[in-house]
Design a protein around this motif. Structure first.
Motif: not given
Length: 286
Positions: A14-26, A211-218
């Protein structure tokens, strides 16, 4: 003969899929690309020890590689879950193989736990975006891991956990105000170099993660609003496309150690130059 690397991906499917979806590569695909930018004829195999039933090399299989690198991960090295336990056991096998090994962030943490050091949530809090003012320790003076780095430098970083205690006999090579940033670990006949930051990350890859960490960053006060996060991410992407944007570099306090890919990847280049190539020669593979 081309160098053969094993790139050990720290993330779950799941972690690999999330990163690939936002960046284009694992993480592992991106790390392999970094290695191949350094050594264009390098052959990189990927493995996924977080996955149940993964086909993982052992013994002679690990020893057949010229170098092994371990990526970052969203997992926690102190969690007693199978996805973590498998990676700790793989790292112990890496040590026993004697193959030169290197890791970033999670890579340093899992190598620490595999050699019986400890990792914990950093009491200083999250280090995110850029790790600032990394400096050599007294024991790290002259260490080849940091050859070519200035006395103090910055690097991309994203982590909440940190090395709390290095294993017996390890050398802490660099630190900053947040904690241990680089170390050398010897265990069971193996030698590992690791950093808490991410020399392999381009600013675009860092932007994808933030970009996937909006909640924690705020919530943790790094940004005042979601718009602030989006603005910071946009600036990183702009700098990735155009590193000569002096206005953005000034705004975020970034210099060539972060903006220049040749300088940003210094530790990985040093690993190849000072560990992988000499070991290949010693093993009679030159």
């Amino acid at each position: 003969m081309a160098l053969r690397f094993l790139v050990v991906e720290g993330n779950t499917r799941d972690g690999r899929a999330a990163h690939k979806a936002s960046f284009g590569a694992t993480y592992s695909e991106s790390y392999a690309a970094t290695l191949q930018a350094i050594m264009p004829d390098a052959v990189c195999d990927l493995c996924f020890p977080a996955d149940e039933g993964a086909n993982l090399p052992t013994g002679e299989g690990l020893a057949s590689y010229d170098g092994i690198v371990v990526t970052g991960s969203a997992l926690h090295a102190y969690d007693p879950e199978p996805a973590v336990a498998r990676q700790i056991e793989l790292m112990r096998a890496v040590y026993a193989s004697g193959t030169p090994s290197f890791g970033s962030c999670w890579g340093l943490q899992v190598a620490t736990v595999a050699a019986y050091g400890t990792v914990a949530v950093n009491p200083q809090g999250r280090e995110v975006g850029i790790a600032r003012r990394i400096v050599r320790t007294a024991d790290g003076q002259g260490h080849a891991l940091l050859a070519g780095r200035p006395e103090a430098f910055d690097a991309p970083a994203v982590h909440l956990d940190a090395v709390a205690a290095v294993p017996e006999g390890a050398i802490i090579v660099a630190k900053n105000d947040v904690g241990i940033q680089a170390a050398e670990i010897r265990h069971d006949g193996g030698l590992f170099w690791g950093v808490q930051y991410h020399p392999e990350f381009s600013l675009a890859e860092l932007a994808a993660i933030l970009g996937r960490m909006t909640g924690p960053l705020v919530a943790e006060g790094f940004c005042r609003s979601e718009d602030d996060v989006r603005s910071y991410v946009a600036d990183l992407l702009a700098l990735d496309r155009e590193p000569t944007r002096g206005d953005l570099a000034w705004r975020h306090g970034l210099d060539a150690q972060v903006l220049d890919p040749l300088l940003r990847t210094t530790e990985i280049r040093n690993f190849v130059r000072h560990r992988v190539l000499p070991a290949k020669s010693e093993r009679g593979r030159a």
